[in-house]
Design an enzyme around this catalytic site. Structure first.
Site, PDB file in Angstrom:
ATOM      1  N   ASP A 107      -2.744   6.703  -3.155  1.00 55.49           N
ATOM      2  CA  ASP A 107      -1.640   6.016  -2.478  1.00 55.49           C
ATOM      3  C   ASP A 107      -1.075   4.935  -3.402  1.00 55.49           C
ATOM      4  O   ASP A 107      -1.582   4.721  -4.508  1.00 55.49           O
ATOM      5  CB  ASP A 107      -2.078   5.469  -1.110  1.00 55.49           C
ATOM      6  CG  ASP A 107      -2.852   4.181  -1.206  1.00 55.49           C
ATOM      7  OD1 ASP A 107      -3.592   4.024  -2.189  1.00 55.49           O
ATOM      8  OD2 ASP A 107      -2.727   3.328  -0.308  1.00 55.49           O
ATOM      9  N   ASP A 140      -5.994   2.580  -3.309  1.00 53.58           N
ATOM     10  CA  ASP A 140      -7.275   2.474  -2.600  1.00 53.58           C
ATOM     11  C   ASP A 140      -7.641   3.724  -1.813  1.00 53.58           C
ATOM     12  O   ASP A 140      -8.754   3.839  -1.313  1.00 53.58           O
ATOM     13  CB  ASP A 140      -7.354   1.204  -1.729  1.00 53.58           C
ATOM     14  CG  ASP A 140      -6.216   1.080  -0.749  1.00 53.58           C
ATOM     15  OD1 ASP A 140      -5.383   1.994  -0.678  1.00 53.58           O
ATOM     16  OD2 ASP A 140      -6.162   0.045  -0.048  1.00 53.58           O
ATOM     17  N   SER A 192       0.815  -1.224   0.000  1.00 51.81           N
ATOM     18  CA  SER A 192       0.000   0.000   0.000  1.00 51.81           C
ATOM     19  C   SER A 192       0.846   1.270   0.000  1.00 51.81           C
ATOM     20  O   SER A 192       1.545   1.547  -0.956  1.00 51.81           O
ATOM     21  CB  SER A 192      -0.943  -0.053   1.197  1.00 51.81           C
ATOM     22  OG  SER A 192      -1.738   1.091   1.252  1.00 51.81           O
ATOM     23  N   ASP A 217      -1.115   1.756  -3.829  1.00 52.61           N
ATOM     24  CA  ASP A 217      -1.906   0.691  -4.446  1.00 52.61           C
ATOM     25  C   ASP A 217      -3.312   1.151  -4.823  1.00 52.61           C
ATOM     26  O   ASP A 217      -4.177   0.337  -5.145  1.00 52.61           O
ATOM     27  CB  ASP A 217      -1.946  -0.564  -3.564  1.00 52.61           C
ATOM     28  CG  ASP A 217      -2.684  -0.349  -2.253  1.00 52.61           C
ATOM     29  OD1 ASP A 217      -2.758   0.808  -1.803  1.00 52.61           O
ATOM     30  OD2 ASP A 217      -3.203  -1.332  -1.689  1.00 52.61           O
TER      31      ASP A 217
HETATM   32 MG    MG Z   1      -3.495   1.489   0.068  1.00 54.62          MG
END
Ligand code: MG
Length: 454
Positions: free
Chosen positions: A239, A243, A96, A241
């Site tokens: 961010d 999400d 992440s 990744d």
């Molecule tokens: Mg994330």
């Protein structure tokens, strides 16, 4: 029994806490848990992700699971793919927003949500008690490519908003994926709904050279400048990744996720005539105030996106909000999704007919302050018990222990004392109608904690 999973799956520094050997054993355990199912596997743009992906796929196949390889994509896209293509589960290789040296493994259930704690414990049992199933040479799994996940996601997500109406506004949007994998979706989705898109930090690079993988306002100066200089309507920074999404208004001011969340909340509650809002106890009172005003009901949860997702599912909620920019919109999926957050924000701008800065100005104003104090893991429980005894003797409107201890001093003023799940620290958050009051509260409880620790 040992623990593998933290608040957000399995995380660690690659080659140190998270080695290739460990990843194989973890994947064998995950595969044993899924018991020969069809598993969708994806990975983010980190330097170590292609290595870990291969280790994880090997482990899954060796346990007898079949693997569908989705390739590089954002976490919410993999989650969408598991549900949309009806896989038995998914595994995402990502850390992440963590620094580049980290990586992690997330296990996704058939509903597209990361599996709940009680299911993680089953994987831990397999891992620590060596209950791994190793398939015979002629019973190992098969691997296939699943190249259509991103396209299916893009085709489906735009159905969640009124494309014609948004397109008529001809929005200009600065998209900043921060060298993360949202480069593969967010700019493309926005172009599909008629936006003019300007991208920065859009080359996927696991070293995150642009502004790092976490979109916190202090590193988003370049987005702010780009929005102003290009006369854009909105800036969005995701961010690593993809999400979480943090927004910058048309004047170049970046707003934290409690504000953007409250704006989307207000719009949806008005549109739906009410609904259930799910948010962690660390979120602003602003979220509750909006819910009260627009016929909503609020459910506070423990901190962590997985908890929010499962609660949303349980109560059939309207929206989930995290102050860090996580927006969960159940009609699309039950997990946070930065692209979905962006589409909802554009729908709000279309509906309101004015700039984000004006919409933010109309929100009730609260001030937050945060700090932390070192505390070894083994003392956390004792310190918190002692703290609870102390605060029970104080004057407070309400004391909540959903996650840590939250003390409401009056209806607009609270302090939350919460031990970190991963670091040897206790966090102190406060909110009030002025910055001074919030800071004062944090200082006061930091002193109390110091006293207890001494
Ligand atoms: Mg994330």
């Amino acid at each position: 029994m040992g623990k593998l999973f933290g608040t957000n799956g399995i995380r660690g520094k690659f080659g140190d806490e998270l080695t290739v050997e460990l990843a194989v054993k973890i994947a064998l355990s995950i595969g044993t848990y899924f018991n020969g199912g069809e598993i969708l596997v994806g990975f983010d743009g980190r330097v170590s992700s292609p290595i870990l992906k291969r280790a994880v796929i090997s482990g899954l196949l060796a346990s007898g699971c079949n693997v569908a390889h989705a390739g590089m994509l954002p976490t919410p896209v993999l989650q969408f793919g598991v549900k949309y293509f009806k896989y038995d589960g998914g595994v995402m290789i990502t850390a992440s927003h963590n620094p580049p040296e980290y990586n992690g493994i997330k296990v996704i259930g058939p509903d597209g949500i990361e599996i709940p704690r009680r299911e993680e414990e089953k994987i831990e049992e397999v891992f620590f008690e060596n209950k791994i199933h190793r398939a015979a040479w002629n019973e190992v799994g098969r691997i296939k490519e699943e190249p259509n996940v991103i396209q299916a996601y893009i085709d489906e997500i735009i159905k969640q908003v009124n494309v014609r109406k948004i397109a008529s506004r001809k929005f200009k949007v600065v998209v900043d994926p921060g060298n993360g994998v949202s480069s593969l979706t967010t700019p493309i989705v926005l172009k599909r709904i008629g936006c003019e898109v300007i991208t920065i930090n859009d080359v996927i690079d696991g070293k995150f050279p642009g502004r790092g993988p976490e979109p916190i306002p202090k590193v988003l100066g370049i987005v702010s400048k780009m929005v102003s200089s290009s006369n854009a309507d909105l800036g969005v920074s995701l961010d690593g990744d993809g999400d979480r999404a943090i927004f910058t208004d048309e004047k170049g001011v970046t707003h934290w996720g409690d504000k953007s969340g409250a704006i989307i909340e207000k719009y949806l509650l008005q549109r739906e005539g009410g609904g259930i809002i799910v948010t962690p106890v660390s979120s602003s009172k602003l979220i509750e105030e909006i819910a009260m005003k627009y016929n909503g009901e609020i459910i506070w949860t423990r901190v962590g996106s997985v908890t929010v997702s499962h609660k949303l599912k349980e109560v059939n909620g309207t929206l989930g909000i995290e102050e860090n920019g996580g927006i969960f919109y159940p009609p699309h999926q039950l997990v946070r999704d930065g692209t979905m957050a962006t589409l909802l924000m554009l729908e709000v701008l279309t509906h309101e007919g004015e700039g984000l800065s004006k919409i933010v100005d109309k929100l009730p104003r609260y001030y937050n302050y945060k700090d932390k104090i070192p505390c070894p893991h083994n003392l956390k429980k004792k310190v918190m018990e002692k703290m609870l005894l102390e605060v029970k003797c104080e004057e407070a409107v309400k004391i909540e222990t959903i996650d840590g201890i939250k003390i409401w001093k009056d209806e607009n003023k609270w302090v939350l004392i919460r031990p970190s799940g991963t670091e040897p620290i206790i966090r102190i958050y406060a909110e009030a109608k002025s910055n001074e009051e919030a800071k004062e509260l944090v200082e006061k409880y930091k002193e109390k904690l110091r006293g207890i620790l001494a």
